[in-house]
Motif scaffolding. Sequence first.
Motif, PDB file in Angstrom:
ATOM      1  N   LEU A 226       0.825  -1.211   0.000  1.00  0.00           N
ATOM      2  CA  LEU A 226       0.000   0.000   0.000  1.00  0.00           C
ATOM      3  C   LEU A 226       0.861   1.263   0.000  1.00  0.00           C
ATOM      4  O   LEU A 226       0.545   2.248  -0.678  1.00  0.00           O
ATOM      5  N   GLY A 227       1.945   1.237   0.781  1.00  0.00           N
ATOM      6  CA  GLY A 227       2.805   2.406   0.904  1.00  0.00           C
ATOM      7  C   GLY A 227       3.392   2.862  -0.417  1.00  0.00           C
ATOM      8  O   GLY A 227       3.614   4.061  -0.627  1.00  0.00           O
ATOM      9  N   GLN A 228       3.633   1.918  -1.324  1.00  0.00           N
ATOM     10  CA  GLN A 228       4.157   2.282  -2.649  1.00  0.00           C
ATOM     11  C   GLN A 228       3.171   3.190  -3.384  1.00  0.00           C
ATOM     12  O   GLN A 228       3.560   4.159  -4.037  1.00  0.00           O
ATOM     13  N   ILE A 229       1.882   2.850  -3.279  1.00  0.00           N
ATOM     14  CA  ILE A 229       0.855   3.632  -3.976  1.00  0.00           C
ATOM     15  C   ILE A 229       0.728   5.016  -3.360  1.00  0.00           C
ATOM     16  O   ILE A 229       0.661   6.027  -4.073  1.00  0.00           O
ATOM     17  N   LEU A 230       0.707   5.079  -2.030  1.00  0.00           N
ATOM     18  CA  LEU A 230       0.593   6.369  -1.355  1.00  0.00           C
ATOM     19  C   LEU A 230       1.770   7.273  -1.693  1.00  0.00           C
ATOM     20  O   LEU A 230       1.594   8.462  -1.997  1.00  0.00           O
ATOM     21  N   ALA A 231       2.981   6.725  -1.649  1.00  0.00           N
ATOM     22  CA  ALA A 231       4.172   7.529  -1.935  1.00  0.00           C
ATOM     23  C   ALA A 231       4.160   8.043  -3.370  1.00  0.00           C
ATOM     24  O   ALA A 231       4.452   9.218  -3.627  1.00  0.00           O
ATOM     25  N   ALA A 232       3.812   7.162  -4.316  1.00  0.00           N
ATOM     26  CA  ALA A 232       3.802   7.557  -5.726  1.00  0.00           C
ATOM     27  C   ALA A 232       2.707   8.580  -6.005  1.00  0.00           C
ATOM     28  O   ALA A 232       2.916   9.560  -6.734  1.00  0.00           O
ATOM     29  N   GLN A 233       1.541   8.372  -5.414  1.00  0.00           N
ATOM     30  CA  GLN A 233       0.414   9.277  -5.650  1.00  0.00           C
ATOM     31  C   GLN A 233       0.719  10.684  -5.136  1.00  0.00           C
ATOM     32  O   GLN A 233       0.400  11.675  -5.789  1.00  0.00           O
ATOM     33  N   LYS A 234       1.340  10.744  -3.974  1.00  0.00           N
ATOM     34  CA  LYS A 234       1.703  12.063  -3.436  1.00  0.00           C
ATOM     35  C   LYS A 234       2.759  12.730  -4.306  1.00  0.00           C
ATOM     36  O   LYS A 234       2.732  13.946  -4.529  1.00  0.00           O
ATOM     37  N   GLU A 235       3.686  11.938  -4.845  1.00  0.00           N
ATOM     38  CA  GLU A 235       4.776  12.491  -5.644  1.00  0.00           C
ATOM     39  C   GLU A 235       4.287  13.044  -6.976  1.00  0.00           C
ATOM     40  O   GLU A 235       4.725  14.120  -7.412  1.00  0.00           O
ATOM     41  N   ILE A 236       3.388  12.319  -7.657  1.00  0.00           N
ATOM     42  CA  ILE A 236       2.924  12.788  -8.969  1.00  0.00           C
ATOM     43  C   ILE A 236       1.756  13.770  -8.832  1.00  0.00           C
ATOM     44  O   ILE A 236       1.347  14.382  -9.823  1.00  0.00           O
ATOM     45  N   GLU A 237       1.211  13.871  -7.620  1.00  0.00           N
ATOM     46  CA  GLU A 237       0.115  14.803  -7.316  1.00  0.00           C
ATOM     47  C   GLU A 237      -1.119  14.542  -8.167  1.00  0.00           C
ATOM     48  O   GLU A 237      -1.834  15.461  -8.558  1.00  0.00           O
TER      49      GLU A 237
END
Length: 342
Positions: free
Chosen positions: A135-146
């Motif tokens: 799950l953390g991979q998705i959260l980190a990527a989503q925040k990064e690409i906004e």
Amino acid sequence: MNNILDLNLEELKEWMVSNGEKAFRAKQVFGWIYSNFIWDFDAMKNLSKNTKEKLKENFYVGIPRIVKKFKSKDDDTWKFLFKYPDGNIIESVVMKYKHGNSICVSTQVGCRMGCKFCASTIDGVIRDLTCGEILGQILAAQKEIEERISNIVLMGSGEPMDNFNNVLKFLKLVVADYTLNIGQRHITLSTCGIVPKIKELADENMQITLAISLHASNDAMRKNIMPIANKYSIKEVLDACKYYINKTNRRISFEYALVKGVNDSKESATELIGLLKPIMCHVNLIPVNEIKENDYEKSTCKNIHEFAELLKVSGIETTVRREMGSDINAACGQLRRDYISE
């Protein structure tokens, strides 16, 4: 100290109550984490100082740290190298399509399956990822690409069925309305064909897409490419696929990496048609990613086209995967190996 992302709502409610807090606090915490991307308990404004202290004493929000990020020059593809607190490195790829953003996540650090065309399996498996680490991979990527990520593919490093319990919990968490609320039909799980786990997943009656890494039209060819074929024959894998279809009424996707001179002949196409014609399926042809650890070469454009046409004419829906992110080593495992080598 536990990763709070490993908990579902009921588990966090139980923890709250057993620690003298109201059960509804659990949903408030998850709201901050999943909807507001607030991962510091001190910044969760509607919680008391006492509640925050209890959370900090017992949990952390397990978002992996981005150690490298690459954006393809050719298309809307991002590659992330993530590091977990124990120092292990994994990778995720975000691909931007007209229908939304898709992420390819890893389910293990490394892989034990030994498929010859895959870089992530060369050094074997180091450990499983927990559901919260996926799950953390998705959260980190989503925040990064906004931007919101709306589609998930479990096709990064690792074999999802080899980490079945964590992957199953992840699937149930990521579709929940209190987390990322991603529709089951927007999730694809790719497996090399661990037969008992395919049936176990079918019994869960979820509506995700099952993708089978087939890559060969007969057992002898498959054994040469994929060690798992020594344990489960193509017939056993296809029988499990039929069981999955009967249970879920979902079409199966078959992945077939075309390797020059190995599995890309007209004879192989004809053989594949004989196997798949009776099955409700789609075939995704993949020009193989060339890696320095083997001598596999990508099939020629002519062979790829002819192979695809033979399948289509026979009535099997077939697509050729668009190559994305080749300039940033977006193929599974390549970037991680390069980073570790450095």
